[in-house]
Design a protein around this motif. Structure first.
Motif, PDB file in Angstrom:
ATOM      1  N   VAL A  18       0.851  -1.185   0.000  1.00  0.00           N
ATOM      2  CA  VAL A  18       0.000   0.000   0.000  1.00  0.00           C
ATOM      3  C   VAL A  18       0.891   1.240   0.000  1.00  0.00           C
ATOM      4  CG1 VAL A  18      -1.790   1.279   1.248  1.00  0.00           C
ATOM      5  CG2 VAL A  18      -1.813  -1.224   1.263  1.00  0.00           C
ATOM      6  N   ARG A  19       0.624   2.156  -0.956  1.00  0.00           N
ATOM      7  CA  ARG A  19       1.348   3.422  -1.010  1.00  0.00           C
ATOM      8  C   ARG A  19       0.448   4.520  -0.449  1.00  0.00           C
ATOM      9  NH1 ARG A  19       2.353   1.519  -6.438  1.00  0.00           N
ATOM     10  NH2 ARG A  19       0.943   3.117  -7.219  1.00  0.00           N
ATOM     11  N   VAL A  20       1.006   5.345   0.436  1.00  0.00           N
ATOM     12  CA  VAL A  20       0.281   6.487   1.006  1.00  0.00           C
ATOM     13  C   VAL A  20       1.136   7.721   0.731  1.00  0.00           C
ATOM     14  CG1 VAL A  20      -0.802   7.486   3.049  1.00  0.00           C
ATOM     15  CG2 VAL A  20      -0.647   4.992   2.826  1.00  0.00           C
ATOM     16  N   PHE A  21       0.648   8.585  -0.157  1.00  0.00           N
ATOM     17  CA  PHE A  21       1.399   9.764  -0.573  1.00  0.00           C
ATOM     18  C   PHE A  21       0.645  11.023  -0.190  1.00  0.00           C
ATOM     19  CE2 PHE A  21       3.238   7.328  -4.507  1.00  0.00           C
ATOM     20  CZ  PHE A  21       4.071   6.588  -3.677  1.00  0.00           C
ATOM     21  N   GLY A  22       1.341  11.971   0.424  1.00  0.00           N
ATOM     22  CA  GLY A  22       0.754  13.251   0.790  1.00  0.00           C
ATOM     23  C   GLY A  22       1.215  14.349  -0.149  1.00  0.00           C
ATOM     24  N   PHE A  23       0.321  15.320  -0.414  1.00  0.00           N
ATOM     25  CA  PHE A  23       0.611  16.434  -1.322  1.00  0.00           C
ATOM     26  C   PHE A  23       0.036  17.717  -0.727  1.00  0.00           C
ATOM     27  CE2 PHE A  23       0.008  12.547  -3.702  1.00  0.00           C
ATOM     28  CZ  PHE A  23       1.095  12.507  -4.547  1.00  0.00           C
ATOM     29  N   THR A  24       0.640  18.844  -1.091  1.00  0.00           N
ATOM     30  CA  THR A  24       0.125  20.145  -0.671  1.00  0.00           C
ATOM     31  C   THR A  24      -0.008  21.047  -1.894  1.00  0.00           C
ATOM     32  OG1 THR A  24       2.343  21.036  -0.290  1.00  0.00           O
ATOM     33  CG2 THR A  24       1.245  20.012   1.596  1.00  0.00           C
ATOM     34  N   ASP A  25      -0.539  22.242  -1.677  1.00  0.00           N
ATOM     35  CA  ASP A  25      -0.563  23.237  -2.757  1.00  0.00           C
ATOM     36  C   ASP A  25       0.763  23.999  -2.732  1.00  0.00           C
ATOM     37  OD1 ASP A  25      -0.690  25.187  -0.739  1.00  0.00           O
ATOM     38  OD2 ASP A  25      -2.864  25.302  -0.852  1.00  0.00           O
ATOM     39  N   ASN A  26       0.876  25.043  -3.543  1.00  0.00           N
ATOM     40  CA  ASN A  26       2.145  25.765  -3.615  1.00  0.00           C
ATOM     41  C   ASN A  26       2.193  27.023  -2.735  1.00  0.00           C
ATOM     42  OD1 ASN A  26       0.487  27.441  -5.101  1.00  0.00           O
ATOM     43  ND2 ASN A  26       1.864  27.593  -6.860  1.00  0.00           N
TER      44      ASN A  26
ATOM     45  N   GLU B 147      -8.161  28.910  -5.965  1.00  0.00           N
ATOM     46  CA  GLU B 147      -8.394  28.218  -4.695  1.00  0.00           C
ATOM     47  C   GLU B 147      -8.979  26.829  -4.936  1.00  0.00           C
ATOM     48  OE1 GLU B 147      -8.535  26.788  -1.001  1.00  0.00           O
ATOM     49  OE2 GLU B 147      -7.331  28.459  -1.726  1.00  0.00           O
ATOM     50  N   ALA B 148      -9.859  26.707  -5.936  1.00  0.00           N
ATOM     51  CA  ALA B 148     -10.435  25.388  -6.248  1.00  0.00           C
ATOM     52  C   ALA B 148      -9.340  24.408  -6.652  1.00  0.00           C
ATOM     53  CB  ALA B 148     -11.480  25.516  -7.354  1.00  0.00           C
ATOM     54  N   GLY B 149      -8.391  24.870  -7.435  1.00  0.00           N
ATOM     55  CA  GLY B 149      -7.284  24.009  -7.852  1.00  0.00           C
ATOM     56  C   GLY B 149      -6.376  23.662  -6.685  1.00  0.00           C
ATOM     57  N   ARG B 150      -6.047  24.656  -5.872  1.00  0.00           N
ATOM     58  CA  ARG B 150      -5.195  24.396  -4.707  1.00  0.00           C
ATOM     59  C   ARG B 150      -5.854  23.402  -3.761  1.00  0.00           C
ATOM     60  NH1 ARG B 150      -4.288  29.970  -5.457  1.00  0.00           N
ATOM     61  NH2 ARG B 150      -5.846  30.501  -3.892  1.00  0.00           N
ATOM     62  N   LYS B 151      -7.168  23.488  -3.615  1.00  0.00           N
ATOM     63  CA  LYS B 151      -7.895  22.550  -2.746  1.00  0.00           C
ATOM     64  C   LYS B 151      -7.711  21.116  -3.241  1.00  0.00           C
ATOM     65  CE  LYS B 151     -12.438  21.461  -0.902  1.00  0.00           C
ATOM     66  NZ  LYS B 151     -13.854  21.713  -0.923  1.00  0.00           N
ATOM     67  N   LYS B 152      -7.786  20.912  -4.566  1.00  0.00           N
ATOM     68  CA  LYS B 152      -7.597  19.566  -5.117  1.00  0.00           C
ATOM     69  C   LYS B 152      -6.171  19.071  -4.901  1.00  0.00           C
ATOM     70  CE  LYS B 152     -11.065  19.376  -8.744  1.00  0.00           C
ATOM     71  NZ  LYS B 152     -11.509  18.014  -8.947  1.00  0.00           N
ATOM     72  N   ASN B 153      -5.212  19.986  -4.931  1.00  0.00           N
ATOM     73  CA  ASN B 153      -3.808  19.594  -4.766  1.00  0.00           C
ATOM     74  C   ASN B 153      -3.456  19.243  -3.327  1.00  0.00           C
ATOM     75  OD1 ASN B 153      -3.239  19.852  -7.490  1.00  0.00           O
ATOM     76  ND2 ASN B 153      -2.747  22.019  -7.298  1.00  0.00           N
ATOM     77  N   ARG B 154      -4.221  19.741  -2.365  1.00  0.00           N
ATOM     78  CA  ARG B 154      -4.003  19.395  -0.952  1.00  0.00           C
ATOM     79  C   ARG B 154      -4.732  18.080  -0.695  1.00  0.00           C
ATOM     80  NH1 ARG B 154      -5.313  25.151  -0.498  1.00  0.00           N
ATOM     81  NH2 ARG B 154      -7.450  24.601   0.073  1.00  0.00           N
ATOM     82  N   ARG B 155      -3.985  16.982  -0.789  1.00  0.00           N
ATOM     83  CA  ARG B 155      -4.639  15.673  -0.737  1.00  0.00           C
ATOM     84  C   ARG B 155      -3.701  14.607  -0.190  1.00  0.00           C
ATOM     85  NH1 ARG B 155      -2.130  16.477  -5.441  1.00  0.00           N
ATOM     86  NH2 ARG B 155      -1.326  14.716  -6.629  1.00  0.00           N
ATOM     87  N   VAL B 156      -4.286  13.477   0.172  1.00  0.00           N
ATOM     88  CA  VAL B 156      -3.536  12.268   0.496  1.00  0.00           C
ATOM     89  C   VAL B 156      -4.088  11.175  -0.409  1.00  0.00           C
ATOM     90  CG1 VAL B 156      -2.993  10.529   2.240  1.00  0.00           C
ATOM     91  CG2 VAL B 156      -3.098  12.946   2.887  1.00  0.00           C
ATOM     92  N   GLU B 157      -3.185  10.472  -1.107  1.00  0.00           N
ATOM     93  CA  GLU B 157      -3.578   9.391  -2.000  1.00  0.00           C
ATOM     94  C   GLU B 157      -3.150   8.056  -1.403  1.00  0.00           C
ATOM     95  OE1 GLU B 157      -1.955  10.054  -5.901  1.00  0.00           O
ATOM     96  OE2 GLU B 157      -3.250  11.788  -6.254  1.00  0.00           O
ATOM     97  N   VAL B 158      -4.053   7.081  -1.484  1.00  0.00           N
ATOM     98  CA  VAL B 158      -3.769   5.716  -1.036  1.00  0.00           C
ATOM     99  C   VAL B 158      -3.933   4.824  -2.271  1.00  0.00           C
ATOM    100  CG1 VAL B 158      -4.449   3.828   0.491  1.00  0.00           C
ATOM    101  CG2 VAL B 158      -4.682   6.213   1.265  1.00  0.00           C
ATOM    102  N   THR B 159      -2.859   4.118  -2.639  1.00  0.00           N
ATOM    103  CA  THR B 159      -2.850   3.291  -3.840  1.00  0.00           C
ATOM    104  C   THR B 159      -2.428   1.874  -3.492  1.00  0.00           C
ATOM    105  OG1 THR B 159      -2.230   5.223  -5.154  1.00  0.00           O
ATOM    106  CG2 THR B 159      -1.894   3.074  -6.182  1.00  0.00           C
ATOM    107  N   PHE B 160      -3.088   0.888  -4.121  1.00  0.00           N
ATOM    108  CA  PHE B 160      -2.732  -0.506  -3.911  1.00  0.00           C
ATOM    109  C   PHE B 160      -3.114  -1.305  -5.151  1.00  0.00           C
ATOM    110  CE2 PHE B 160      -6.661   0.754  -1.918  1.00  0.00           C
ATOM    111  CZ  PHE B 160      -7.604  -0.114  -2.436  1.00  0.00           C
ATOM    112  N   PRO B 161      -2.453  -2.460  -5.365  1.00  0.00           N
ATOM    113  CA  PRO B 161      -2.747  -3.264  -6.560  1.00  0.00           C
ATOM    114  C   PRO B 161      -4.145  -3.871  -6.490  1.00  0.00           C
ATOM    115  CG  PRO B 161      -0.694  -3.963  -5.512  1.00  0.00           C
ATOM    116  CD  PRO B 161      -1.369  -2.999  -4.587  1.00  0.00           C
TER     117      PRO B 161
END
Length: 173
Positions: free
Chosen positions: A97-105, A155-169
């Motif tokens: 399981v991959r857990v990746f965090g992202f923020t806006d700029n 702001e709408a775009g920055r909101k989408k970029n502030r996220r945590v993604e969970v990926t698995f096969p």
């Protein structure tokens, strides 16, 4: 992010000399190519997104759904959403399981890198507790403002970029 490249492979070998192929005189076949089929479902608010490909399942949760502003403390409501992801991980029998965090700029890059890693760690901790399985390996990373999925100038775009993604096969059928 690295490790999320398409992985589809050609399902069958094509023989370009097969007499049953109907090609104009002198024509040849291009190299076989398989495209990943991607299904993306996003709720109307944009708070949650699910992507399914041939190889993986990815859940993306907006930071505002999981955390207070500039915080890595998970809200009580967010734990229920993470529990739903844990259930899907169980259903797919995933062991990686991959857990990746992202923020806006906005803010400093260093602060974004730190905050995104703290948020990814927080989500991973809840998943680990929900799954309670020593056979699952987690890859947890914070990418800060790298790999935006929307325009950081709104702001709408920055909101989408502030996220945590969970990926698995996904389970191979």
């Amino acid at each position: 992010p690295p490790g999320t490249e398409p992985t589809a492979a050609a399902p069958v070998k094509v023989d370009p000399t097969d007499p049953d192929l109907k090609l104009p005189e002198g024509a040849t076949l291009a190299e076989a190519k398989v495209l990943d089929i991607k299904s993306v479902v996003e709720d109307q608010s944009g708070d949650e997104r699910r992507e399914d490909t041939n190889a993986d399942v990815t859940f993306a949760l907006q930071a505002e759904v999981l955390f207070a502003k500039d915080s890595a403390r998970i809200s009580t409501e967010a734990k229920a959403r993470i529990a739903g992801i844990a259930e899907e991980i169980r259903k797919q029998n995933a062991t990686q399981v991959r857990v990746f965090g992202f923020t806006d700029n906005l803010g400093s890059s260093a602060h974004g890198d730190t905050l995104s890693k703290q948020r990814a760690n927080a989500v991973q901790a809840v998943l680990d507790q929900d799954l309670n399985s020593p056979s699952i390996t987690f890859d947890v990373r914070g990418y800060g403002e790298q790999y935006p999925i929307a325009d950081n100038s709104t702001e709408a775009g920055r909101k989408k970029n502030r996220r945590v993604e969970v990926t698995f096969p996904r389970t191979q059928q």
